[in-house]
Write a protein that holds these residues in place. Sequence first.
Motif, PDB file in Angstrom:
ATOM      1  N   LEU A 359      99.646  48.395  80.112  1.00  0.00           N
ATOM      2  CA  LEU A 359     100.191  47.102  79.697  1.00  0.00           C
ATOM      3  C   LEU A 359     100.099  46.078  80.827  1.00  0.00           C
ATOM      4  CD1 LEU A 359     103.353  48.164  77.674  1.00  0.00           C
ATOM      5  CD2 LEU A 359     101.353  46.948  76.780  1.00  0.00           C
ATOM      6  N   MET A 360     100.380  46.509  82.050  1.00  0.00           N
ATOM      7  CA  MET A 360     100.291  45.601  83.191  1.00  0.00           C
ATOM      8  C   MET A 360      98.874  45.046  83.328  1.00  0.00           C
ATOM      9  SD  MET A 360     101.125  46.346  87.209  1.00  0.00           S
ATOM     10  CE  MET A 360      99.456  46.942  87.526  1.00  0.00           C
ATOM     11  N   ALA A 361      97.889  45.891  83.086  1.00  0.00           N
ATOM     12  CA  ALA A 361      96.503  45.430  83.147  1.00  0.00           C
ATOM     13  C   ALA A 361      96.211  44.373  82.083  1.00  0.00           C
ATOM     14  CB  ALA A 361      95.554  46.617  82.987  1.00  0.00           C
ATOM     15  N   ARG A 362      97.037  44.383  81.036  1.00  0.00           N
ATOM     16  CA  ARG A 362      96.896  43.403  79.958  1.00  0.00           C
ATOM     17  C   ARG A 362      97.945  42.284  80.056  1.00  0.00           C
ATOM     18  NH1 ARG A 362      95.068  48.155  78.584  1.00  0.00           N
ATOM     19  NH2 ARG A 362      93.320  48.365  77.133  1.00  0.00           N
ATOM     20  N   SER A 363      98.538  42.139  81.233  1.00  0.00           N
ATOM     21  CA  SER A 363      99.470  41.038  81.532  1.00  0.00           C
ATOM     22  C   SER A 363     100.809  41.158  80.823  1.00  0.00           C
ATOM     23  CB  SER A 363      98.829  39.675  81.216  1.00  0.00           C
ATOM     24  OG  SER A 363      97.705  39.463  82.026  1.00  0.00           O
ATOM     25  N   VAL A 364     101.247  42.393  80.590  1.00  0.00           N
ATOM     26  CA  VAL A 364     102.578  42.637  80.035  1.00  0.00           C
ATOM     27  C   VAL A 364     103.311  43.596  80.973  1.00  0.00           C
ATOM     28  CG1 VAL A 364     103.910  43.583  78.103  1.00  0.00           C
ATOM     29  CG2 VAL A 364     101.796  42.309  77.661  1.00  0.00           C
ATOM     30  N   LEU A 365     104.527  43.235  81.372  1.00  0.00           N
ATOM     31  CA  LEU A 365     105.314  44.081  82.261  1.00  0.00           C
ATOM     32  C   LEU A 365     106.406  44.796  81.479  1.00  0.00           C
ATOM     33  CD1 LEU A 365     105.735  41.840  85.428  1.00  0.00           C
ATOM     34  CD2 LEU A 365     103.985  43.572  84.958  1.00  0.00           C
ATOM     35  N   ALA A 366     106.374  46.107  81.500  1.00  0.00           N
ATOM     36  CA  ALA A 366     107.391  46.959  80.875  1.00  0.00           C
ATOM     37  C   ALA A 366     107.653  48.112  81.825  1.00  0.00           C
ATOM     38  CB  ALA A 366     106.931  47.445  79.511  1.00  0.00           C
ATOM     39  N   LYS A 367     108.604  48.973  81.478  1.00  0.00           N
ATOM     40  CA  LYS A 367     108.964  50.073  82.378  1.00  0.00           C
ATOM     41  C   LYS A 367     109.213  51.335  81.585  1.00  0.00           C
ATOM     42  CE  LYS A 367     109.766  51.332  86.699  1.00  0.00           C
ATOM     43  NZ  LYS A 367     109.719  52.788  86.464  1.00  0.00           N
ATOM     44  N   ASP A 368     108.811  52.453  82.197  1.00  0.00           N
ATOM     45  CA  ASP A 368     108.990  53.748  81.554  1.00  0.00           C
ATOM     46  C   ASP A 368     110.337  54.338  81.907  1.00  0.00           C
ATOM     47  OD1 ASP A 368     108.230  55.995  83.990  1.00  0.00           O
ATOM     48  OD2 ASP A 368     107.575  53.926  84.253  1.00  0.00           O
ATOM     49  N   THR A 369     110.746  55.327  81.139  1.00  0.00           N
ATOM     50  CA  THR A 369     111.927  56.120  81.435  1.00  0.00           C
ATOM     51  C   THR A 369     111.759  57.494  80.799  1.00  0.00           C
ATOM     52  OG1 THR A 369     114.344  56.222  81.333  1.00  0.00           O
ATOM     53  CG2 THR A 369     113.243  55.301  79.410  1.00  0.00           C
ATOM     54  N   HIS A 370     112.211  58.506  81.471  1.00  0.00           N
ATOM     55  CA  HIS A 370     112.217  59.873  80.941  1.00  0.00           C
ATOM     56  C   HIS A 370     110.858  60.293  80.375  1.00  0.00           C
ATOM     57  CE1 HIS A 370     116.476  60.438  81.637  1.00  0.00           C
ATOM     58  NE2 HIS A 370     116.686  59.224  81.155  1.00  0.00           N
ATOM     59  N   GLY A 371     109.836  60.159  81.178  1.00  0.00           N
ATOM     60  CA  GLY A 371     108.542  60.721  80.826  1.00  0.00           C
ATOM     61  C   GLY A 371     107.690  59.866  79.923  1.00  0.00           C
ATOM     62  N   SER A 372     107.888  59.987  78.626  1.00  0.00           N
ATOM     63  CA  SER A 372     106.982  59.340  77.680  1.00  0.00           C
ATOM     64  C   SER A 372     107.601  58.170  76.929  1.00  0.00           C
ATOM     65  CB  SER A 372     106.458  60.365  76.664  1.00  0.00           C
ATOM     66  OG  SER A 372     105.641  61.321  77.309  1.00  0.00           O
ATOM     67  N   TRP A 389     102.110  38.879  70.574  1.00  0.00           N
ATOM     68  CA  TRP A 389     100.975  39.127  71.478  1.00  0.00           C
ATOM     69  C   TRP A 389     101.239  40.356  72.339  1.00  0.00           C
ATOM     70  CZ3 TRP A 389     101.004  38.983  76.865  1.00  0.00           C
ATOM     71  CH2 TRP A 389      99.755  39.086  77.484  1.00  0.00           C
ATOM     72  N   ALA A 390     102.469  40.500  72.851  1.00  0.00           N
ATOM     73  CA  ALA A 390     102.798  41.644  73.695  1.00  0.00           C
ATOM     74  C   ALA A 390     102.655  42.955  72.935  1.00  0.00           C
ATOM     75  CB  ALA A 390     104.216  41.505  74.239  1.00  0.00           C
ATOM     76  N   VAL A 391     103.128  42.994  71.683  1.00  0.00           N
ATOM     77  CA  VAL A 391     102.990  44.219  70.890  1.00  0.00           C
ATOM     78  C   VAL A 391     101.518  44.497  70.596  1.00  0.00           C
ATOM     79  CG1 VAL A 391     103.631  45.400  68.760  1.00  0.00           C
ATOM     80  CG2 VAL A 391     105.280  43.909  69.894  1.00  0.00           C
ATOM     81  N   ASN A 392     100.740  43.443  70.405  1.00  0.00           N
ATOM     82  CA  ASN A 392      99.300  43.626  70.200  1.00  0.00           C
ATOM     83  C   ASN A 392      98.642  44.237  71.438  1.00  0.00           C
ATOM     84  OD1 ASN A 392      99.470  42.569  67.633  1.00  0.00           O
ATOM     85  ND2 ASN A 392      98.776  40.522  68.213  1.00  0.00           N
ATOM     86  N   GLN A 393      99.120  43.858  72.614  1.00  0.00           N
ATOM     87  CA  GLN A 393      98.580  44.453  73.843  1.00  0.00           C
ATOM     88  C   GLN A 393      98.912  45.939  73.912  1.00  0.00           C
ATOM     89  OE1 GLN A 393      96.482  42.380  75.429  1.00  0.00           O
ATOM     90  NE2 GLN A 393      97.248  41.096  73.750  1.00  0.00           N
ATOM     91  N   LEU A 394     100.104  46.296  73.451  1.00  0.00           N
ATOM     92  CA  LEU A 394     100.474  47.710  73.398  1.00  0.00           C
ATOM     93  C   LEU A 394      99.573  48.453  72.416  1.00  0.00           C
ATOM     94  CD1 LEU A 394     102.268  50.145  74.031  1.00  0.00           C
ATOM     95  CD2 LEU A 394     103.912  49.275  72.347  1.00  0.00           C
ATOM     96  N   ALA A 395      99.322  47.842  71.266  1.00  0.00           N
ATOM     97  CA  ALA A 395      98.444  48.463  70.272  1.00  0.00           C
ATOM     98  C   ALA A 395      97.048  48.681  70.846  1.00  0.00           C
ATOM     99  CB  ALA A 395      98.381  47.590  69.016  1.00  0.00           C
ATOM    100  N   ASP A 396      96.538  47.674  71.571  1.00  0.00           N
ATOM    101  CA  ASP A 396      95.195  47.795  72.154  1.00  0.00           C
ATOM    102  C   ASP A 396      95.167  48.879  73.227  1.00  0.00           C
ATOM    103  OD1 ASP A 396      94.349  45.770  70.504  1.00  0.00           O
ATOM    104  OD2 ASP A 396      94.383  44.208  72.049  1.00  0.00           O
TER     105      ASP A 396
END
Length: 404
Positions: A359-372, A389-396
Amino acid sequence: MTTSAELIEMSERRSAHNYHPLPVVIHEAHGAWVTDVEGKRYLDCLSGYSSLNFGHGHPKIIEAARDQLDNLTLTSRAFYHDQFAQFCAGLGDLTGKDLILPMNTGAEAVETAIKVARKWGYEVKGVEPDQANIIVMEGNFHGRTTTIVSFSTDPEAHDNFGPYTPGFRLVPYGSTEAIRQAVDPNTVAVLVEPIQGEAGVLVPPDGYLSEIRELCTAQGILMIADEVQSGLGRTGQTFACDYEGVVPDIYVLGKALGGGVVPVSAIAANRDVLGIIQPGQHGSTFGGNPLACAVGIAVIELLNTGEFQARAAKLGEVLHARLRELIGRGVVEVRGRGLWAGVDIDPELATGREVSKALMARSVLAKDTHGSTIRLAPPIVVSEEDLVWAVNQLADALYELNTA
């Protein structure tokens, strides 16, 4: 210009490794967007773990901070100052409580609630000396102080920090029957997150909070709601407890209360509970300082309009609808409420950190927790277009991982 790589290398070399940041170095931010030192822009979908509910640099909050900086920043509570009364009155009105005890961080506010509950137990309920216990939930996250990690079930937060503070009884999150069985004459409180954030944005079963409220009332014990992450508009209501019409005995607040400018936290309770604290028994040099109060007043005024709660609810429907479309396409489950979502990634596909990097490579900043699991919590000021747009980046990103 110092590059991101150079700054990251220096940070890793000269700071303790108590965090594992994504490899991005943020330089400035406005609204829902941040910019790194090389000038690349990213949509912030973490919001400082809900500290930035109103976005980066909200004009009203920044104006309040700047005005206060020119006048007075700190007196300590040895003296009154001209912002304190309005902050306490405003937060008292917002929570519907008589009294406010301001602190700085969320963990400090939780510690304050624990101390108040114990003191109330001894002086009001009549619990045996040094025998008070508080019921807490498995999967909890209330901070990282020594007392709080004593009842954490997260090995990273808990292990090798003993000896641990006694006086807590762990029960499964979501089970009121387990709480009922854990209560004894020395129980003074139930401490619960209305939604468990760090655990992966876990929403309890319908009626859970109402049942806790009824049980606490019947047993003569305090209900403490840790709304540090879930409160102040994030879920589409002022407090996550509002979804069940529940009013706890003690609200624990923080993060967004400081508007992303300064650390501000507080507990709110009625006089029959919080009135047990007397001078010298609890305090903080910076708790309730003039700058914090001025910022807090601006935050309360924003919440009093109801605009942010309504916006989080509306955009939350969009967010969760779009995320649910990804189930079976790399996503196993989606949870949350309002502009707050926990997204479980298929562990056979990728880890949460790998997806966060994609996601960061697609210009969206999020964070993981507990593995997956990844968490999404964009500022409430985010536009619907940017959210989609952000959800679309996740889909891609998931599509590329699926076809790699």
